[in-house]
Design an enzyme around this catalytic site. Structure first.
Site, PDB file in Angstrom:
ATOM      1  N   GLY B 320       0.836  -1.206   0.000  1.00 47.01           N
ATOM      2  CA  GLY B 320       0.000   0.000   0.000  1.00 47.01           C
ATOM      3  C   GLY B 320       0.865   1.248   0.000  1.00 47.01           C
ATOM      4  N   TRP B 323       2.449   1.627  -3.369  1.00 49.61           N
ATOM      5  CA  TRP B 323       1.460   2.067  -4.356  1.00 49.61           C
ATOM      6  C   TRP B 323       1.475   3.592  -4.483  1.00 49.61           C
ATOM      7  CZ3 TRP B 323      -2.734   5.339  -3.789  1.00 49.61           C
ATOM      8  CH2 TRP B 323      -3.644   5.380  -4.845  1.00 49.61           C
ATOM      9  N   HIS B 324       1.754   4.270  -3.349  1.00 47.68           N
ATOM     10  CA  HIS B 324       1.734   5.727  -3.366  1.00 47.68           C
ATOM     11  C   HIS B 324       2.894   6.313  -4.158  1.00 47.68           C
ATOM     12  CE1 HIS B 324      -1.153   5.233  -0.092  1.00 47.68           C
ATOM     13  NE2 HIS B 324      -1.566   6.440  -0.408  1.00 47.68           N
ATOM     14  N   GLY B 325       3.985   5.578  -4.211  1.00 48.90           N
ATOM     15  CA  GLY B 325       5.103   6.114  -4.967  1.00 48.90           C
ATOM     16  C   GLY B 325       6.346   5.282  -4.767  1.00 48.90           C
ATOM     17  N   PHE B 471       0.113  10.103  -7.552  1.00 44.95           N
ATOM     18  CA  PHE B 471       0.192   8.674  -7.205  1.00 44.95           C
ATOM     19  C   PHE B 471      -0.464   7.760  -8.238  1.00 44.95           C
ATOM     20  CE2 PHE B 471      -0.019  10.556  -2.725  1.00 44.95           C
ATOM     21  CZ  PHE B 471       1.335  10.800  -2.738  1.00 44.95           C
TER      22      PHE B 471
END
Lengths: 351, 471
Positions: B320, B323-325, B471
């Protein structure tokens, strides 16, 4: 339009209901919108009333261009002669000392600290805004110097991308126009930076330096004191720095000469009389030219030739004694008085 | 064209005007054209990627429909994963893994020289690829019927209100809304939608964007700030990212309502959470539930013993975070939340799970404040330019250091905090995100007038992009 039993016909009923629903919807929305608008207008009036206590917002790239543009528009179309140059002409000319007869009303629209690309755009903006009879361009050979091309390109880019500049040049899009309109008519929007930061006047320091009180004719009356410092020590340090930096990395650039000639030609095409004043310089200035007197003379000659060939009337000058200068380039008060009288006579004004 | 731009203020009404005057089939076609136009305004070069993801998942769905052989179905589903994750991996993670891999091998004395590529991150790629994956997964697991209408499916993937920053839609909820005829919203629904859009605009422009410069200056140079200022900077970022992202989600949901589509709720007063477990049921709900359904549960969830549960929690939150970066800061942020969740599960057990329990100021204030501190601790890693920078920032808070606090910052933070809490408390009490529409008309007018004035004051020349667009 009723059925046999007096009830509304089936095809009419829905449309009546729809109309009733629409009326109730309107009755509900109108007070919400009306009160919301009233609240916003009231807030705007409060801010307008308090505007005197808020610092003036900057929305042009510099305070000086903003103030001078506003002053120019307020003066328009009274200004028949407009002077445009960099900080040298800014400090050199006091339109208040110029006689009205002959020149008409004069305005010093010079911008301190701006490169030639900006001054070129600025000249077009001024012409578009006030349609003066005569534009007087005053530059020394520094206008041909591309020693700080990268830094100047950044300033020119910021100026070009500014929304009020785009609108003033007549190339703004709908959003640019809306932004400028909001600035001019909605106090909540205009003073938003002051309202966001009520505890400090973040632009106050800048305002003292770049937005000095102007005379009605746009003369930057406090230039020397504000730009160079308030104490003798500040002044001395600033003078030393300017003397050192004035022609740092000086390099004569042919492209700049072409740009200058093109500006003159373009102004002439709009029907404006263009006068080019080769600004008087101090002996210290000439000493700072890397190639010395010979290079200085060559650059001045090139400037004058380019201006003349493009249709400008050329007013030559030369070296003036050091007593007229605050530093190597900028005039002191005595220099301002001397220059103003000299340029008035050169332009043919009758005292 | 961001939601907080004047272009969008023209774009949405223009689309609505045409949308509600044409047939359902044309509505979908219009939505498709409008969505691709909307996406192209962020960079037309990436439209091809959106199209690739759409065509792949549509084809995968149709092929799965006619395939009964299980190994073959797996292979077809793998195609969707390879394309979606391949595109995501290349555009989002190539540079990260290339740099980190080179560094790791360098420590072992092996010097690699992978090709250096300047890869631009397409806007919203993380969102629409997750849309596609969830659809293919659900078809693969036979949870939903594949979509046969290519236009409707393309609209599902590219629906402009949620295209660039979610909420991440689920096919079984959203596709039927696209496929079937939609009902035109009545006056009450329009009022609720407009109210939600205005609330979102307020959160974004007057809370998030006003806090942004103070947060930026704190995180850019923590050494120049005192401990109090740094602490307040961390709180300010918590409010900024909440205002930014929930504001975006509100505008997205309000816009979708006007188009007759109901998008999933994405935020539900997360800072009133009494535990991290509850926080993740209230923060970025569409992502956390996606990760739960498509990662945590398939990994085994909490069904295979305590340690496997902790491992699954950790893995889910680490992914997770990633996933943001592509940055270690996001990995640490995810890791911290994985740790929080594991520790809560070990020591607090089921007490943390009751997110729906009524909120009481008397008993829940302290747990909520404690939870908020842990959330803010993790936000420091999320916001800092590097993991080392985050540690440096936190050290500045822990080791007392004198320094003045900008009074404008204090005032902005105070007002932002009060407004945020007031909105959340009102939504919590009324159980309604559009609680403003319950007020009398003149009270609504008063509130909207104040909100409009605040937005006018807070609005800058150029709209500030939403944080989650990255993102």
């Amino acid at each position: 339009m009723t059925g046999s039993d007096g009830a509304p016909a089936a095809d009419v009923l829905p449309s009546r209901r729809r109309a009733r629903t629409q009326r109730s919807w309107v009755a509900r929305v109108v007070p919400i919108v009306a009160v919301a608008v009233l609240v916003a207008v009231f807030a705007d009036l409060v801010v307008t009333a308090a505007a005197g206590h808020l610092h003036q917002p900057q929305y042009w790239p510099t305070f000086e261009s903003q103030r001078k543009y506003d002053a120019l528009r307020a003066e328009a179309p009274a200004a028949t002669t407009v002077f445009i140059g960099d900080s040298v002409l800014d400090s050199a000319l006091d339109p208040g000392l110029l006689p009205v007869s002959g020149l008409g009303s004069s305005f010093n629209a010079s911008l301190a600290g701006e490169p030639f690309q900006v001054l070129s755009d600025w000249t077009r903006i001024v012409t578009r805004a006030v349609h003066p009879k005569t534009i007087v361009l005053g530059f020394d050979i520094n206008v041909l110097n591309d020693g700080n091309a990268a830094g100047e390109a950044l300033l020119a880019d910021a100026f070009q991308r500014s929304r009020p500049v785009a609108v003033a040049e007549g190339r703004g899009d709908l959003l640019d126009h809306l932004d400028v309109w909001l600035h001019e008519h909605v106090a909540l929007f205009k003073y938003r930076s002051a309202l966001r930061q009520p505890f400090q006047n973040s632009n106050a320091a800048g305002a003292q330096i770049y937005d000095p009180p102007l005379t009605a004719l746009g003369w930057n009356s406090d230039f020397a004191a504000k730009e160079l410092g308030n104490t003798p020590a500040d002044l001395s340090a600033a003078v030393t720095k300017i003397d050192h930096d004035i022609l740092l990395d000086y390099h004569f650039d042919d492209d700049r000469l072409r740009d200058f000639a093109s500006l003159v030609a373009q102004e002439r095409r709009t029907g404006v009389n263009v006068v080019f004043v080769s600004m008087p310089v101090s002996p210290a200035f000439v000493q700072a030219v890397p190639g010395g007197r010979a290079d200085f003379d060559a650059a001045v000659t090139a400037l004058k030739r380019a201006a003349g060939a493009s249709g400008a009337r050329v007013v030559p000058s030369g070296l003036w004694p050091s007593r007229y200068f605050a530093d190597a380039a900028h005039f002191n008060r005595a220099g301002t008085i001397r220059f103003s009288a000299w340029i008035a006579s050169e332009l043919g004004a009758r005292p | 064209m961001t939601f907080n731009s004047l272009q969008y203020a023209v774009f949405l009404p223009a689309v609505l005007l045409v949308y509600w005057s044409v047939s359902h089939r044309l509505q979908n076609l219009l939505l498709l054209v409008a969505s691709y136009f909307f996406y192209a305004t962020f960079g037309w070069r990436f439209v091809g990627l959106l199209l690739l993801s759409t065509v792949t998942d549509y084809t995968v769905g149709r092929v799965l429909e006619h395939t009964e052989d299980e190994p073959r179905r797996k292979l077809v589903f793998a195609c969707s994963l390879v394309v979606n994750l391949g595109v995501l991996g290349f555009f989002k993670y190539y540079n990260f893994f290339s740099d980190e891999g080179t560094r790791a091998f360098g420590h072992l004395g092996i010097h690699l020289a992978p090709p250096v590529l300047r890869v631009l991150l397409p806007v919203g790629i993380s969102f629409y690829t997750f849309h596609g994956i969830s659809y293919a997964f659900d078809v693969f697991r036979r949870r939903i019927e594949p979509c046969r209408d290519p236009v409707a499916f393309a609209v599902f993937v590219a629906f402009f209100p949620q295209l660039v920053a979610g909420p991440i839609g689920r096919a079984h909820i959203q596709l039927p809304q696209i496929v079937h005829e939609r009902t035109r919203p009545d006056a009450t629904q329009v009022g609720r939608a407009v109210s939600l859009i205005l609330l979102g605009l307020l959160k974004k422009v007057a809370i998030a964007d006003l806090l942004a410069p103070y947060v930026d200056s704190n995180f850019a140079n923590p050494s120049a700030q005192g401990s109090i200022s740094l602490l307040l900077g961390a709180y300010a970022f918590a409010l900024q990212i909440y205002g930014d992202f929930s504001g975006y989600s509100d505008i997205a949901r309000g816009s979708a309502w006007l188009l007759g589509v109901n998008l999933p709720e994405n935020f539900n007063q997360p800072y009133l959470s009494r535990s991290i477990t509850e926080f993740w049921r209230r923060w970025h709900i569409s992502l956390s539930s996606w990760l739960r359904d498509y990662l945590y549960v398939p990994l085994g969830g909490n069904r295979k013993g305590r340690w496997n549960t902790y491992r699954n929690l950790m893995l889910t939150m680490l992914i997770g975070g990633l996933w943001h970066g592509a940055a270690t800061t996001f990995v640490v942020w995810g890791g911290l939340h994985g740790l929080y969740l594991s520790v809560e599960r070990r020591f607090l057990g089921g007490e943390t799970r009751d997110a729906e329990r009524a909120w009481s100021w008397r008993t829940d204030l302290v747990p909520a404040l404690i939870t908020f501190q842990f959330v803010c601790l993790a936000w420091v890693f999320f916001r800092a330019p590097s993991a080392a920078g985050a540690v440096h920032y936190l050290a500045g808070i822990v080791k007392p250091r004198a320094g003045s606090v900008d009074r404008n910052f204090l005032l902005t933070l105070l007002v932002a905090g009060v407004v945020t809490i007031a909105i959340d408390a009102a939504q919590r009490v009324t159980l309604d995100h559009t609680f403003l529409t319950r007020l009398r008309p003149w009270s609504q007018g008063l509130v909207y007038g104040l909100m409009g004035s605040a937005v006018l004051i807070a609005a800058g020349g150029t709209p500030v992009p939403f944080i989650y667009f990255r993102f």
